[in-house]
Design an enzyme around this catalytic site. Structure first.
Site, PDB file in Angstrom:
ATOM      1  N   TRP A 120      24.005  18.704  41.044  1.00 27.59           N
ATOM      2  CA  TRP A 120      23.709  19.507  39.838  1.00 27.59           C
ATOM      3  C   TRP A 120      22.240  19.401  39.456  1.00 27.59           C
ATOM      4  O   TRP A 120      21.767  20.115  38.582  1.00 27.59           O
ATOM      5  CB  TRP A 120      24.643  19.135  38.681  1.00 27.59           C
ATOM      6  CG  TRP A 120      24.416  17.769  38.071  1.00 27.59           C
ATOM      7  CD1 TRP A 120      24.621  16.564  38.659  1.00 27.59           C
ATOM      8  CD2 TRP A 120      23.947  17.474  36.743  1.00 27.59           C
ATOM      9  NE1 TRP A 120      24.315  15.536  37.799  1.00 27.59           N
ATOM     10  CE2 TRP A 120      23.907  16.055  36.613  1.00 27.59           C
ATOM     11  CE3 TRP A 120      23.575  18.252  35.651  1.00 27.59           C
ATOM     12  CZ2 TRP A 120      23.500  15.417  35.440  1.00 27.59           C
ATOM     13  CZ3 TRP A 120      23.164  17.609  34.478  1.00 27.59           C
ATOM     14  CH2 TRP A 120      23.133  16.208  34.387  1.00 27.59           C
ATOM     15  N   ASP A 121      21.502  18.520  40.120  1.00 22.58           N
ATOM     16  CA  ASP A 121      20.059  18.407  39.904  1.00 22.58           C
ATOM     17  C   ASP A 121      19.377  19.771  39.986  1.00 22.58           C
ATOM     18  O   ASP A 121      18.433  20.061  39.236  1.00 22.58           O
ATOM     19  CB  ASP A 121      19.422  17.533  40.995  1.00 22.58           C
ATOM     20  CG  ASP A 121      19.995  16.129  41.048  1.00 22.58           C
ATOM     21  OD1 ASP A 121      21.123  15.936  40.585  1.00 22.58           O
ATOM     22  OD2 ASP A 121      19.309  15.253  41.590  1.00 22.58           O
ATOM     23  N   GLU A 168      26.372   7.867  34.235  1.00 19.03           N
ATOM     24  CA  GLU A 168      27.391   7.382  35.178  1.00 19.03           C
ATOM     25  C   GLU A 168      27.707   5.905  34.984  1.00 19.03           C
ATOM     26  O   GLU A 168      28.480   5.341  35.753  1.00 19.03           O
ATOM     27  CB  GLU A 168      26.950   7.666  36.618  1.00 19.03           C
ATOM     28  CG  GLU A 168      26.953   9.153  36.939  1.00 19.03           C
ATOM     29  CD  GLU A 168      26.313   9.480  38.288  1.00 19.03           C
ATOM     30  OE1 GLU A 168      25.388   8.732  38.689  1.00 19.03           O
ATOM     31  OE2 GLU A 168      26.715  10.472  38.917  1.00 19.03           O
ATOM     32  N   LYS A 176      22.625   5.023  31.675  1.00 18.28           N
ATOM     33  CA  LYS A 176      21.838   5.182  32.909  1.00 18.28           C
ATOM     34  C   LYS A 176      20.802   6.286  32.767  1.00 18.28           C
ATOM     35  O   LYS A 176      19.653   6.132  33.170  1.00 18.28           O
ATOM     36  CB  LYS A 176      22.792   5.511  34.054  1.00 18.28           C
ATOM     37  CG  LYS A 176      22.130   5.654  35.413  1.00 18.28           C
ATOM     38  CD  LYS A 176      23.167   6.076  36.459  1.00 18.28           C
ATOM     39  CE  LYS A 176      22.549   6.252  37.831  1.00 18.28           C
ATOM     40  NZ  LYS A 176      23.467   6.949  38.751  1.00 18.28           N
ATOM     41  N   GLN A 177      21.233   7.419  32.241  1.00 16.50           N
ATOM     42  CA  GLN A 177      20.316   8.546  32.068  1.00 16.50           C
ATOM     43  C   GLN A 177      20.817   9.368  30.895  1.00 16.50           C
ATOM     44  O   GLN A 177      21.967   9.238  30.492  1.00 16.50           O
ATOM     45  CB  GLN A 177      20.248   9.394  33.330  1.00 16.50           C
ATOM     46  CG  GLN A 177      21.505  10.202  33.614  1.00 16.50           C
ATOM     47  CD  GLN A 177      21.399  11.035  34.876  1.00 16.50           C
ATOM     48  OE1 GLN A 177      21.733  10.586  35.958  1.00 16.50           O
ATOM     49  NE2 GLN A 177      20.941  12.264  34.745  1.00 16.50           N
TER      50      GLN A 177
END
Lengths: 768, 768
Positions: free
Chosen positions: A359-360, A490, A602-603
């Site tokens: 999905w980046d 994640e 994480k992000q």
């Protein structure tokens, strides 16, 4: 860390020392690519030290049998892997019969490698003393043509420095290659034909299972002191390999040179039976032009790319080098010529992550390509997913969804799911939302609504159906909930009501319904076609609406923020700043359960939603959420800092924004994570571009207009970038005291600068 | 399903047809074992059809390299696997030079296999026409001695029926064996010595990595018409194998026979250098006794086991056969002689689940062994975990716990964790509670408190430390919570506040504190030793108490039940009865995410807590919880129905209790799950025993007294069982109209029957 290894330079990546321990890392950093294929910076000649060989062809993959400890129903049988393709660069060098091998030379001086980003080539030079005592000077240049993307060219020169010597050049092609990343140590390639004909070499091979047919080819020219020689090579073949041997004598100080034209032709573009002929035609053209003209074409083509895509930074050469490296690599990876290709997280620089699409692309890469290329490039990226729609429906059906619901894969080469961790494959479903967001983003930026009636609407309907089925009604909450998901963060798995997922699900349905109405009004024919195709009716749409309207969002009254998921406040909330440095990165120091029950992110997750849907929230709301979530974020994904950089800039926290920017812009050059030898982080490079343009530049699209709120890190004197907005090329030049906007071409453009309308006239500059 | 394949018989498992498609299933069902080793019912002679070879030695394992798709920090490097051990049963048969092979015979008649559970042997007989036209009658008997547990014995007889024939017996030992369940196709064994000496064969081999040394041995006797012959065999050896060949002529109708004494000696019981000598001594004794006497000893030893462990059921021969099969297999698997051994879920009947120890032992098996054996047997099972305490501490330390906290492994052979699914390995931590419950249960039943000061307390302290650290304080709830766990219901992963886990965690701490006080009062010396060893102080205990007292339990006011976990009521609650049968079993039909977000329960979870802590809850509370959770339970674990059977019986729902009972009692015999070829479900067999004794018989221990509330399924006329309660052997005989209790020995015993005190006098029967 690598901080002083790469020499600061505005236009080139430069290494000035031969260090066998860095060979693999440099092989990644000095990779070359042309959007259709790529080549790690492996040496042409024999090298007996540690090396990671890699040559990759876009779209050519192998379905490696899935490796898993414990099988779960619904796992894909295969993991589509990027393939190490036949070696086309190889030129073994013998000096008085001894192989030149940097690993065995008794002395190596003046070793220098330069990736010239401005002109698109890799150069290498060194002086070495071989075990037989002969000292040689070597210069090698190579590039992968972005003009003729089936072609590579190499010029390799050897000069004996301390005595006369016999030089033997052994250019070869070798299809006897393997993947480092192979689950079951299977061989991925089968060689079909090894052939020499009229001074040219060909190896035709096919991938097993997928049966991609690839012709690898070469032709060489030999030079002495710059004069072309007519030498007849000896030809040797094995089952997988063909080698031509050219022998010549060079006096002390005299240069023996070889030019090798080589590359791939594949059955993605040619008939299988025509591969040798197709290769031969590429060679005809290449030989006719010759190395110098090809190199000039390469320079011109890169100049055209840089003309549009360059970002300049004054006052900080390392930052300048970093951003250009990012822009260069993105262009090496994808040039938007082929809608069957996409942008793998490692591009053509390594095997990891399967070289596949994540999905980046939709979340991070599309803005870069929209702004720096013709809009057709972004449209091709959207079409890639449109072409995979049937496979996304099959994927959803395997997981129990019906009625043409689609779930796009987490990782894919050809539309089929390739990933097999249940918490990701089955549960990280927010990726479906990014597919729709990318369509929305494309239409918003380009104004090209036609994509929606023609292709986008079918994708959006299938995704709306997925969200409708995936939500369920909670009697306890009297709301619709989405249970058992993994969000963008994640470091949480199988959670209930991830705010980001619920938000994008609701938005996908609402946007789809809005677009259906719009298409109905304005594109009658497409409307009738799509409704017929999907059998969508009012009743179903009304069911969707009920889910969207009744969607539940976890929220904390106390903190005034949306919660990342249900139960988030049951965690121990301790900011990352109070975490012992020895505990980091937590993904290397902690067991998975400890990571999961921790509060660490994480992000960007909630903040990813605030980035995508920035116009849905006030700055005050952003501030609250940023101040709540950012301190808990460990940024252990390369995709994390850019979103935070953009939001810090929006909040006027330029020092923080700049610190976030630094974390990705030189991530690979400085090898922060000590893993660049596996390949570069290509997709996060687009995030770096966004940090400058959307973050520092504050660029947005508001009501069909470009809007800017320019700021500048105090470490910089000035920076500039260009944006192609609906075929008008706007140049933006930001310095501490002013921002200048200028336009090329004959149209004018009204933009907003800090909320005020500014008219930019053709061929003129306006200061704001 | 297999429902009519096994012939109903009260004391034997009988198969009366040769069906190559059932060979692997029958190899499991007809397995023999003696607590120290086991052997699947593979044929002695060559068999070319599908077969699953398996011979297993208790405690001998191989650390197979972990196979995983995506590595998580903290995973164990190895998965300890039960090993297929060298073949000791092999006897190849040649008739006029042609190999006897049931798969190639042109006709097979009167094939019959009998597992004689009363006497503990496996018999097989058949008549077959071989491809060379010779018709033979074959009879074979074998057993693994439970008297001398290093010894197996086989008698194999061949009679040519239609002509005279030359018979060749080739008894052999073969260490060139592999595991079916091997992650990386490594070889697990290395052969060290292959040797013939004085008519005996020896193969000494060792397991790779673990270096278990095993001597496999054999000696044979040859008979004609029952007369022993003195034949000198030819001996052939290869790297891994030794074969003795005996040739004799048999007239039509004359029987040629071989007796083979064989088995294993290992360095778990002998010096490595003495293995051949140890084997030789076993053979000396075996040969001296001879086959018939050994078989008689076997019968006597099994009679002693049955005398104590038998359950009789009148009026239902299939039920009788089922319960005896369960009791027989449990005794074949574990006899309580060696505290280094335990009860693998498949016992010695297959490789699956690694042959390792799970929490099944503590939760399901201990009651059976406590009631049907001397209390030392259960104490040995507890000691097994005590001996693994240091490894459990290491395991917890790997996951970030400190201060001597222990986490027992999910799966183990030697105390080290062997499992590697993060949601199980790291999160199914309730297993730690079962370790303490087993200690509590042992003391409650046997009255042997001494285990606690001597060993149990150290285990309990280390586990209390784990729970104390694993819980965290939730400001939002103002309670202690346990986040990110998997409960006994493995169809939920990474949930917060699984009620069962929270409940047993709180109980573990409180029970530990209570026991510390008791030991302090009564076992001063042990108290001082343990406190010194653990450095436990009042402050730490007070911290534990705070966590236990402040533990949070999810609860629904609306339903009046504790919730399995936070958020359970957000699910769609649809009873299993309304689920389309085509969707079942859901673990084969649904993808993992769908299972996780569904309300369906794999095995008792909240109800497991209500089983363990039955005395903490009223019958009304049980009824509410049973009525809420049972309809959502899919019983896709073999360990599920027994708990529900016991609770249905307690609620007076005998028909339902009986239906649950049926689901496990003949699970393997009738092959409900079509997987018995992989091995039998040994640990759930103990649950079947509990269903009768605790469920139908209503047996409990209350205030140091046995209590009964006997009921009987209406399908049965009567049933009986015996219980060893603190060295008094009580026999219970239940029929529809009355229950009779009788005692052996010289002591009397006061018991409770339906709440009333009843005195059972020695050598007399009382009716109640």
């Amino acid at each position: 860390m690598n901080q002083d290894y790469i020499k600061p330079d505005a236009w080139s990546i430069i290494e000035e020392e031969f260090d066998p321990g860095r060979v693999k890392s440099s092989e990644s950093l000095f990779s070359i690519g042309n959007g259709a294929m790529g080549q790690r910076a492996n040496f042409e000649e024999h090298y007996s030290g540690p090396s990671f060989q890699g040559s990759y062809i876009g779209g050519v993959f192998y379905p490696d049998k899935t490796k898993v400890g414990w099988w779960k129903n619904g796992y894909p049988e295969y993991f589509a892997k990027v393939l190490n393709a036949p070696n086309w660069i190889g030129i073994n060098i013998y000096v008085n019969g001894e192989a030149l091998d940097l690993h065995t030379c008794t002395k190596v001086d003046n070793f220098r490698r330069e990736l010239n980003m401005k002109e698109g080539f890799l150069a290498r030079s060194f002086e070495a003393k071989m075990p037989n005592g002969i000292e040689v000077e070597v210069k090698a240049i190579r590039f992968l043509s972005i003009v003729q993307d089936e072609l590579g060219a190499i010029k390799f020169e050897v000069t004996p420095m301390n005595q006369d010597a016999q030089i033997k050049f052994d250019p070869y092609l070798d299809a006897g290659i393997t993947n480092t990343d192979a689950n079951w140590e299977e061989r991925f390639w089968k060689t079909l034909e090894v052939k020499a004909d009229k001074g040219r070499g060909y190896v035709v091979s096919k991938t097993l299972k997928t049966e991609f047919h690839v012709g690898t080819y070469m032709q060489s020219e030999i030079f002495k002191s710059g004069e072309k020689l007519q030498l007849s090579p000896e030809v040797a073949t094995t089952d997988d390999k063909i080698t031509f041997s050219y022998v010549l004598d060079a006096k002390k100080g005299e240069t023996a040179g070889i030019v090798k034209y080589a590359g791939y032709v594949t059955d993605m573009n040619h008939k299988r039976s025509d591969l040798v002929q197709a290769a031969s035609m590429v060679l005809d053209r290449a030989v006719k032009k010759g190395f110098d003209q090809l190199k000039q074409e390469q320079k011109d083509a890169w100049a055209a790319i840089w003309e549009m895509a360059d970002i300049t930074i004054s006052g900080d050469v390392k930052a300048q080098q970093g951003i250009r490296f990012n822009i260069f690599q993105l262009n090496q990876t994808y040039l938007g010529k082929d809608e069957r290709l996409n942008i793998g997280p490692k591009g053509f620089t390594g095997e990891k992550y399967g070289g596949s699409t994540y999905w980046d692309t939709e979340a991070y890469c599309i803005p870069f390509y929209m702004a720096t290329k013709d809009q057709n490039v972004a449209r091709k990226l959207l079409t890639y997913r449109y072409n995979h729609l049937e496979k996304a429906k099959e994927n959803a059906a395997k997981l129990g969804f019906s009625n043409g619901a689609a779930l796009y894969p987490m990782v894919t080469m050809n539309g089929e799911e390739s990933h097999n961790e249940w918490e990701i494959t089955f549960e990280e479903i927010h990726r479906n939302g990014a597919m729709v967001f990318a369509i929305y983003n494309y239409v918003r930026f380009t104004g090209d609504f036609s994509y929606i009636p023609e292709k986008g609407l079918e994708v959006m309907i299938a995704i709306a159906r997925f969200w409708h089925q995936r939500a369920n009604f909670s009697k306890a909450k009297n709301k619709y909930v989405i249970l058992g998901v993994t969000g963008p963060n994640e470091y949480e798995n199988n959670v209930n009501n991830n705010w980001y997922t619920n938000y994008i699900a609701k938005w996908c349905i609402e946007y789809c319904l809005e677009m259906i109405d719009k298409v109905k009004d304005a594109y009658q024919e497409d409307y009738t076609r799509v409704m017929g195709l999907t059998s969508l009716n009012e009743g179903e749409m009304s069911d969707w609406r009920e889910v969207a309207e009744g969607m539940y969002f976890p929220h904390s009254e106390e903190h005034g923020v949306y919660l990342q998921q249900d139960g988030f406040l049951d965690k121990e909330i301790i900011p990352v700043s109070q975490l012992d440095k020895k505990q980091r990165p937590i993904n290397q120091k902690w067991s998975w359960d400890r990571i999961l029950r921790s509060c660490y992110i994480k992000q960007a997750d909630v903040l990813q939603g605030f980035y995508f849907f920035a116009d849905h929230f006030s700055k005050e709301e952003l501030k609250k959420h940023f101040d709540f979530y950012e301190p808990l974020t460990v940024h252990e994904s390369s995709l994390s800092p850019c979103v935070h950089s953009i939001q810090a800039a929006l909040l006027g926290r330029m020092e923080q924004a700049y610190q976030f920017y630094l974390r990705t812009s030189r991530l690979d050059l400085d090898d922060y994570n000590k893993e660049v030898e596996e390949g570069c982080h290509i997709t996060s490079m687009a995030g770096t571009w966004m940090s400058i343009v959307e973050g520092f530049g504050g660029m947005r699209v508001e009501n069909d207009q470009l809007s800017f709120k320019p700021q500048i890190p105090e470490q910089w004197k000035a920076y500039s970038f260009k944006v192609n907005f609906r075929d008008r090329i706007l140049k933006v030049n930001v310095s501490a005291d002013k921002t200048e906007f200028s336009m090329e071409g004959s149209d004018s453009l009204e933009i907003l600068v800090n909320g005020k309308a500014v008219e930019v006239l053709p061929d003129s500059t306006v200061s704001a």
